[in-house]
Design an enzyme around this catalytic site. Structure first.
Site, PDB file in Angstrom:
ATOM      1  N   LEU A 101      46.314  30.905   1.246  1.00  0.00           N
ATOM      2  CA  LEU A 101      47.184  30.706   0.151  1.00  0.00           C
ATOM      3  C   LEU A 101      46.748  29.361  -0.661  1.00  0.00           C
ATOM      4  CD1 LEU A 101      50.435  30.833   2.468  1.00  0.00           C
ATOM      5  CD2 LEU A 101      49.747  32.424   0.754  1.00  0.00           C
ATOM      6  N   ASP A 102      47.037  29.306  -1.886  1.00  0.00           N
ATOM      7  CA  ASP A 102      46.695  27.957  -2.768  1.00  0.00           C
ATOM      8  C   ASP A 102      47.407  26.861  -1.996  1.00  0.00           C
ATOM      9  OD1 ASP A 102      45.585  29.854  -4.417  1.00  0.00           O
ATOM     10  OD2 ASP A 102      47.085  29.843  -5.840  1.00  0.00           O
ATOM     11  N   ARG A 103      46.996  25.729  -2.412  1.00  0.00           N
ATOM     12  CA  ARG A 103      47.488  24.479  -1.967  1.00  0.00           C
ATOM     13  C   ARG A 103      48.829  24.210  -2.066  1.00  0.00           C
ATOM     14  NH1 ARG A 103      45.462  19.092  -4.077  1.00  0.00           N
ATOM     15  NH2 ARG A 103      46.888  17.726  -2.919  1.00  0.00           N
ATOM     16  N   LYS A 187      49.725  34.482  -9.652  1.00  0.00           N
ATOM     17  CA  LYS A 187      49.733  33.489 -10.898  1.00  0.00           C
ATOM     18  C   LYS A 187      49.242  34.482 -11.789  1.00  0.00           C
ATOM     19  CE  LYS A 187      49.914  29.510  -7.953  1.00  0.00           C
ATOM     20  NZ  LYS A 187      49.042  28.443  -7.186  1.00  0.00           N
TER      21      LYS A 187
END
Ligand code: URA
Length: 246
Positions: A101-103, A187
Site C-alpha cells: 500500500l502507498d505510504r 489513484k
C-alpha cells in the site's frame, strides 16, 4: 523438493533404499504416513523416517495488519518507519509483503514468509479481489462506474485495467473492487476521470477482511489453514494470536 530425494540423501541412503522405505510406510509427512515418493515437500514440512525427524519444519507465518497512514510498506528503510517495525515477533525479519500500500494509504496489509501464498494472492490469473474505500477531492461523476467497469489503458505498462466495480456511496466516497494490483492503481484510475484520491483504505483481500476491532498499527497471526482457505474460497479466517496496540 520431492520426498524420495530427501529420503535418498538422508545418511546417503540412496534411491532404491529410499523407495523401499517409502513404500513400506516408514516415512511420515506432517504426522501422516505417505507412500508416494513424489509427494512434494517444502521448508514448512516435517518429515520423519522410522520416527526420527529428518527435516525439521520452519514456522510458516501468515499475518494481517491494519497499516496506518504514514508507515512504509517496505521491509527496510533508512528514513521512515516500516510495517516490520510494528511487528514484535521473532520471525518478523523473514516476512515479505503480499501487495503493498502507498505510504498515505491505510488498511489491510498481508505479510508472510511463505512465497507460495503471496504468489497465489498476487497471481494475475487468480484475480483475487481487493476492496478499497476511496474519498475524492471532487464529486464522483455519474458515468464513473461505467468507465471503471470498461477499464483504462495505462500507457506505461501497455495494459488495460481489468473491469473494476465502483459503487458510489456518497458524492465524494466510493467502494472500489479491483482484481489486480498495479502501481498506484486506484489513484491513477481516478486521475483518468479528472478526480483525485484524498483518502484510501483497503478493507479486504480475497476472503480476508480487516477486522473492525483491529486498530491502526495492530496485527494478527492467521492460522495457516485459514490463510489458505481465505485465498481459495473467501472464507473468514480464524485467528491464532494477536498483537494489539493502542
Ligand atoms: N492503489 C493506490 O493508488 N494506492 C494504494 O496504496 C493501493 C492501490
Amino acid at each position: 523438493m520431492k520426498m524420495d530425494r530427501l529420503i535418498a540423501a538422508h545418511e546417503s541412503l540412496g534411491r532404491q533404499a529410499a523407495h523401499r522405505a517409502i513404500a513400506a510406510g516408514r516415512v511420515r509427512v506432517n504426522d501422516q504416513i505417505v507412500t508416494d515418493g513424489h509427494h512434494p515437500l517444502d521448508r514448512f514440512t516435517r518429515v520423519e523416517l522410522d520416527g526420527a525427524v529428518i527435516q525439521r519444519p520452519e514456522r510458516a507465518v501468515y499475518l494481517m495488519m491494519h497499516k496506518p497512514v504514514g508507515v512504509l510498506s517496505a521491509t527496510k528503510d533508512a528514513v521512515h518507519p516500516t510495517v516490520i517495525d510494528l511487528i514484535d515477533d521473532p520471525d518478523r525479519h523473514t516476512l515479505h509483503i503480499a501487495g503493498r500500500l502507498d505510504r498515505g494509504t491505510s488498511g489491510l496489509l498481508l505479510l508472510t514468509n511463505d512465497g507460495r501464498w503471496s504468489k497465489r494472492l498476487m497471481a494475475a490469473d487468480q484475480k483475487v479481489p481487493k476492496v478499497y474505500l476511496v474519498e475524492t477531492s471532487e464529486p464522483i461523476a455519474a458515468d464513473a462506474a461505467a468507465a471503471f467497469a470498461h477499464g483504462f489503458y495505462f500507457h506505461t505498462e501497455d495494459i488495460t485495467t481489468l473491469p473494476a466495480d465502483l459503487v458510489v456511496l456518497e458524492p465524494q466516497r466510493a467502494r472500489l473492487t479491483l482484481h489486480e494490483g498495479r502501481y498506484h492503481q486506484v489513484k491513477r484510475m481516478f486521475h483518468r476521470i479528472g478526480n483525485r484520491v484524498v483518502s484510501l483504505h483497503r478493507e479486504s483481500i480475497g476472503g480476508l477482511h480487516l477486522p473492525v476491532d483491529l486498530p491502526a498499527g495492530g496485527w494478527r497471526m492467521l492460522e495457516p489453514a485459514a490463510a489458505w482457505a481465505a485465498v481459495a474460497s473467501g472464507d473468514s479466517p480464524i485467528f491464532r494470536n494477536s498483537g494489539f496496540r493502542g
